[in-house]
Design an enzyme around this catalytic site. Structure first.
Site, PDB file in Angstrom:
ATOM      1  N   GLY A  86      -6.067 -16.601 -42.434  1.00 29.86           N
ATOM      2  CA  GLY A  86      -5.074 -16.505 -41.520  1.00 29.86           C
ATOM      3  C   GLY A  86      -5.599 -16.290 -39.980  1.00 29.86           C
ATOM      4  O   GLY A  86      -6.830 -16.061 -39.858  1.00 29.86           O
ATOM      5  N   CYS A 113     -11.582 -16.239 -46.455  1.00 30.31           N
ATOM      6  CA  CYS A 113     -11.814 -15.929 -45.044  1.00 30.31           C
ATOM      7  C   CYS A 113     -11.180 -14.350 -44.716  1.00 30.31           C
ATOM      8  O   CYS A 113     -11.662 -13.611 -44.790  1.00 30.31           O
ATOM      9  CB  CYS A 113     -11.137 -17.190 -44.117  1.00 30.31           C
ATOM     10  SG  CYS A 113     -11.786 -17.056 -42.579  1.00 30.31           S
ATOM     11  N   TYR A 114     -10.139 -14.489 -43.908  1.00 27.84           N
ATOM     12  CA  TYR A 114      -9.425 -13.293 -43.579  1.00 27.84           C
ATOM     13  C   TYR A 114      -9.047 -12.680 -44.644  1.00 27.84           C
ATOM     14  O   TYR A 114      -9.541 -11.357 -44.765  1.00 27.84           O
ATOM     15  CB  TYR A 114      -7.979 -13.514 -42.727  1.00 27.84           C
ATOM     16  CG  TYR A 114      -7.206 -12.266 -42.718  1.00 27.84           C
ATOM     17  CD1 TYR A 114      -7.643 -11.604 -41.307  1.00 27.84           C
ATOM     18  CD2 TYR A 114      -6.428 -11.769 -43.550  1.00 27.84           C
ATOM     19  CE1 TYR A 114      -7.041 -10.357 -41.083  1.00 27.84           C
ATOM     20  CE2 TYR A 114      -5.777 -10.560 -42.967  1.00 27.84           C
ATOM     21  CZ  TYR A 114      -5.781  -9.951 -41.815  1.00 27.84           C
ATOM     22  OH  TYR A 114      -5.568  -8.689 -41.433  1.00 27.84           O
ATOM     23  N   HIS A 212     -14.068 -21.676 -46.476  1.00 30.25           N
ATOM     24  CA  HIS A 212     -12.798 -22.221 -46.859  1.00 30.25           C
ATOM     25  C   HIS A 212     -13.077 -23.276 -48.265  1.00 30.25           C
ATOM     26  O   HIS A 212     -13.103 -24.403 -47.797  1.00 30.25           O
ATOM     27  CB  HIS A 212     -12.114 -22.944 -46.048  1.00 30.25           C
ATOM     28  CG  HIS A 212     -11.716 -21.940 -44.780  1.00 30.25           C
ATOM     29  ND1 HIS A 212     -10.293 -21.467 -45.025  1.00 30.25           N
ATOM     30  CD2 HIS A 212     -11.995 -21.395 -43.687  1.00 30.25           C
ATOM     31  CE1 HIS A 212      -9.968 -20.559 -44.110  1.00 30.25           C
ATOM     32  NE2 HIS A 212     -11.150 -20.485 -43.375  1.00 30.25           N
ATOM     33  N   GLU A 214     -10.847 -24.258 -50.312  1.00 29.13           N
ATOM     34  CA  GLU A 214      -9.750 -25.292 -50.072  1.00 29.13           C
ATOM     35  C   GLU A 214      -9.744 -26.654 -49.248  1.00 29.13           C
ATOM     36  O   GLU A 214      -9.072 -27.450 -49.461  1.00 29.13           O
ATOM     37  CB  GLU A 214      -8.606 -24.436 -49.852  1.00 29.13           C
ATOM     38  CG  GLU A 214      -8.134 -24.153 -48.489  1.00 29.13           C
ATOM     39  CD  GLU A 214      -9.030 -22.936 -47.959  1.00 29.13           C
ATOM     40  OE1 GLU A 214      -9.759 -22.554 -48.473  1.00 29.13           O
ATOM     41  OE2 GLU A 214      -8.296 -22.228 -47.053  1.00 29.13           O
ATOM     42  N   GLY A 267      16.500 -43.906 -50.244  1.00 30.77           N
ATOM     43  CA  GLY A 267      15.348 -45.006 -50.347  1.00 30.77           C
ATOM     44  C   GLY A 267      14.139 -44.118 -50.604  1.00 30.77           C
ATOM     45  O   GLY A 267      13.102 -44.760 -51.076  1.00 30.77           O
ATOM     46  N   ASP A 270      11.797 -38.701 -52.853  1.00 24.63           N
ATOM     47  CA  ASP A 270      12.232 -37.360 -53.135  1.00 24.63           C
ATOM     48  C   ASP A 270      13.531 -37.489 -53.756  1.00 24.63           C
ATOM     49  O   ASP A 270      13.976 -36.894 -54.691  1.00 24.63           O
ATOM     50  CB  ASP A 270      12.409 -36.444 -51.905  1.00 24.63           C
ATOM     51  CG  ASP A 270      10.947 -36.046 -51.131  1.00 24.63           C
ATOM     52  OD1 ASP A 270       9.809 -36.541 -51.920  1.00 24.63           O
ATOM     53  OD2 ASP A 270      10.873 -35.851 -50.161  1.00 24.63           O
ATOM     54  N   LYS A 417       4.866 -32.733 -52.492  1.00 22.65           N
ATOM     55  CA  LYS A 417       4.882 -34.162 -52.433  1.00 22.65           C
ATOM     56  C   LYS A 417       4.258 -34.981 -53.407  1.00 22.65           C
ATOM     57  O   LYS A 417       4.772 -35.871 -54.109  1.00 22.65           O
ATOM     58  CB  LYS A 417       4.705 -34.625 -51.155  1.00 22.65           C
ATOM     59  CG  LYS A 417       5.135 -36.121 -50.989  1.00 22.65           C
ATOM     60  CD  LYS A 417       6.392 -36.114 -50.420  1.00 22.65           C
ATOM     61  CE  LYS A 417       7.138 -37.537 -49.944  1.00 22.65           C
ATOM     62  NZ  LYS A 417       8.221 -37.662 -49.306  1.00 22.65           N
TER      63      LYS A 417
END
Ligand code: XMP
Length: 561
Positions: A86, A113-114, A212, A214, A267, A270, A417
């Site tokens: 953060g 991290c934080y 990190h 990630e 179109g 989603d 997504k």
């Protein structure tokens, strides 16, 4: 954008992925059906990224605000807890803190991290403010005997081991540093500047890393996260597209019962996935409406019709509203005004269709009670947490107002997504739709900087199609977040076949991004740019110049309007 990697495939095989789809589930109790990881959000975009990485390993993750109590988090029954990074310092006043009872729940915890600095401060260690932090890729020395680093300790043969210490390239971004780990913790990694880059208390199953894992810039980052998920938290990778489809279909059936639902297709991927899922759940009691606004990409209306009616056998209610949209947009130049006009026009058309459908069934047994929407998890997070940064709210033509008198069905509201794409593939939706790049709801109208007219739409649509063809031919389409053309409504002088021309320029915009919140301009090969430029100027009547947008986001946005 990150397609399924080999790591996940091999993981799936390794863990004999469970596709137990017999029990019924609901979106709301997803966290109870699948093993889950709670990601505690301490701000910025870190929590979302961590949650996505966890999902990429087929483990369900949910993001919870840092104010959550031990009692509340325990209700989700997570197999592990990750404390995100953060923007704040543990020295800030006030600093976001974790309910200390969470450390006593006996659930494995990983602080990043934080999150790691918080563990250090809250459990009796010391975090110091340093003058010079560490930012970017940094080499850390880690201990191969550490539980956290076990998944990679055999994978890193070079540089030569320093006793039990190995070197790993990681992504760092911190100014504070843990200088003394709390009692009970072993220090498992360090750099010359930071004495405690990683620490662990295996007994209590609490781990902290100041880098990190990630982000892609950390070597073996995903492997380390997966070690935490599978070896430490004992999660099973059951959050698969197949299991998801079944759960979601059951949940839609439960929600809609024997009533009827209506859905607007845009179109895009989603709304297509939401519609096909709902159709699978309730069959022809779903009414799919497709409004041709005249502002879509080349071939898009034809493609939607073909896929739904011919391939998936889902009937479409088609409305040709092109003239209506162009009339409404005439003389409109301001970007926000365009969005408003388009949104309103869409709602009116949609309301009319819904009314007609209601009237057509006099007995009222087809009364439409539900509206299907393709809302995704990032939208839910953005509106639901007060620590995440706010994305500009979009006026998506698929996003209809809630006051239309329908209850909402939002089958994708737990998904990112990439997961929607996985579900779409599982449902048999063709790749051409699944992998089509994102497209703004207001369509090509916001890619014409100036007044929208049918001939200008035609110009930008053709230029866009040429760019898409060439990007696809170069094998870059799926590597880019978006690539598209913009038409500027100003004219410049050119020369073609000895004749002076005075025509419009087209801008090429191509970006890479993970989530559209930040983006970098794509370094497209010169040869490709040359082909695109030549083709656009030769093939698009009214365009005599092609320019390239080389701005990242921020400071620019992806779209021009
Ligand atoms: P910006 O331009 O804000 O765009 O960097 C971020 C992402 O959102 C898309 N976008 C929209 N999507 N309605 C939408 O549904 C809109 O009005 C809209 N405006 C931008 C954009 O294409 C990019 O992917």
């Amino acid at each position: 954008m990150k397609p399924e990697s080999d790591t996940y495939k091999s993981l799936a095989a390794k863990f004999h992925m469970t596709n137990d789809t017999t029990s019924s589930g609901s979106v709301d109790d997803t966290d109870k059906k699948f093993d889950s990881i709670a990601v505690v959000d301490f701000g910025a975009q870190y929590a979302q990224l961590i949650a996505r990485r966890v999902r990429e390993a087929y483990v369900y993750s949910l993001i919870v605000p840092w104010q959550i109590s031990a009692e509340q988090i325990a209700k989700y029954n997570p197999k592990g807890i990750i404390l995100s990074g953060g923007p704040k310092s543990v020295w800030a006043d006030p600093a976001p803190l974790l309910d200390k009872d969470i450390y006593e729940l006996g659930i494995p915890i990983l602080g990043i991290c934080y999150g790691a600095q918080l563990i250090a401060t809250q459990l009796g260690g010391i975090v110091a403010r340093t003058d010079s932090g560490e930012y970017g890729r940094t080499s850390v020395e880690f201990d191969s005997d550490s539980t956290f680093f076990t998944p990679i300790s055999t994978d890193i043969p070079s540089p030569a081991p320093l006793g039990k210490r190995y070197i790993l390239k990681v992504w760092m971004s911190h100014s504070d540093a843990i200088v003394i780990s709390p009692p009970g913790f072993d220090v498992t990694a360090s750099t010359p500047k930071a004495p405690v880059v990683a620490m662990e208390d295996v007994k209590r199953s609490i781990y902290g890393v100041q880098f990190h894992p990630e982000v892609y810039h950390t070597d073996h980052g995903q492997q380390l996260l997966e070690g935490f998920l599978f070896d430490i938290c004992k999660c099973s990778p059951s959050w698969t597209p197949a299991a998801l489809v079944d759960t979601l279909v059951h949940s839609i059936r439960d929600q809609v019962g024997d009533q009827t639902a209506i859905c607007a297709l845009s179109g895009g991927v989603d709304s297509a996935v939401a519609a096909v899922l709902t159709h699978r759940a309730i069959g022809d009691r779903l009414k799919c409406v497709f409004v041709d606004t005249g502002l879509m990409r080349e071939q898009e209306p034809i493609q939607v019709e073909k896929v739904f009616e011919e391939l998936l056998n889902i009937p479409l209610i088609k409305v040709d509203a092109k003239d209506r949209f162009f009339d409404a947009l005439s003389l409109c130049e301001d970007p926000e005004a365009k969005r408003k006009v388009i949104g309103e026009c869409f709602i009116r058309v949609f309301e009319e269709v819904a009314k007609e459908l209601q009237n057509a069934d006099k007995a009222g047994k087809d009364e439409i009670g539900f509206l299907v929407q393709g809302t995704l998890y990032p939208d839910v997070i953005e509106s639901g947490t007060d620590t995440a940064s706010t994305i500009k709210s979009h006026h998506n033509v698929g996003g209809l107002p809630e006051d239309m008198g329908f209850s909402l069905v939002e089958p994708l509201r737990d998904l990112f997504k990439d997961e929607v794409r996985g579900v779409g593939a599982q449902l048999g939706i063709p790749e051409a739709i699944i992998w089509r790049q994102p497209f703004p709801g207001p369509g090509l109208a916001v890619r014409i900087v100036g007044e929208v007219t049918p001939s200008r739409v035609e110009m930008v649509r053709r230029a866009d199609a040429i760019l898409e063809q060439e990007i696809k031919a170069a094998g870059l389409y799926e590597k880019l977040w978006q690539s598209f053309a913009i038409l500027l409504c100003l004219k410049s002088v050119g020369i073609m076949g000895d004749e002076r021309t005075y025509e419009y320029p087209v801008v090429i915009r191509a970006v890479t991004s993970e989530d559209a919140m930040t983006a970098d301009w794509a370094r497209l090969p010169f040869k490709l740019l040359e082909r695109v430029s030549t083709r656009i100027v030769n093939e698009v009547l009214g365009v005599n110049r092609v320019v390239l947008d080389i701005t990242s986001k921020p400071p620019a946005t992806i779209e021009w309007e």
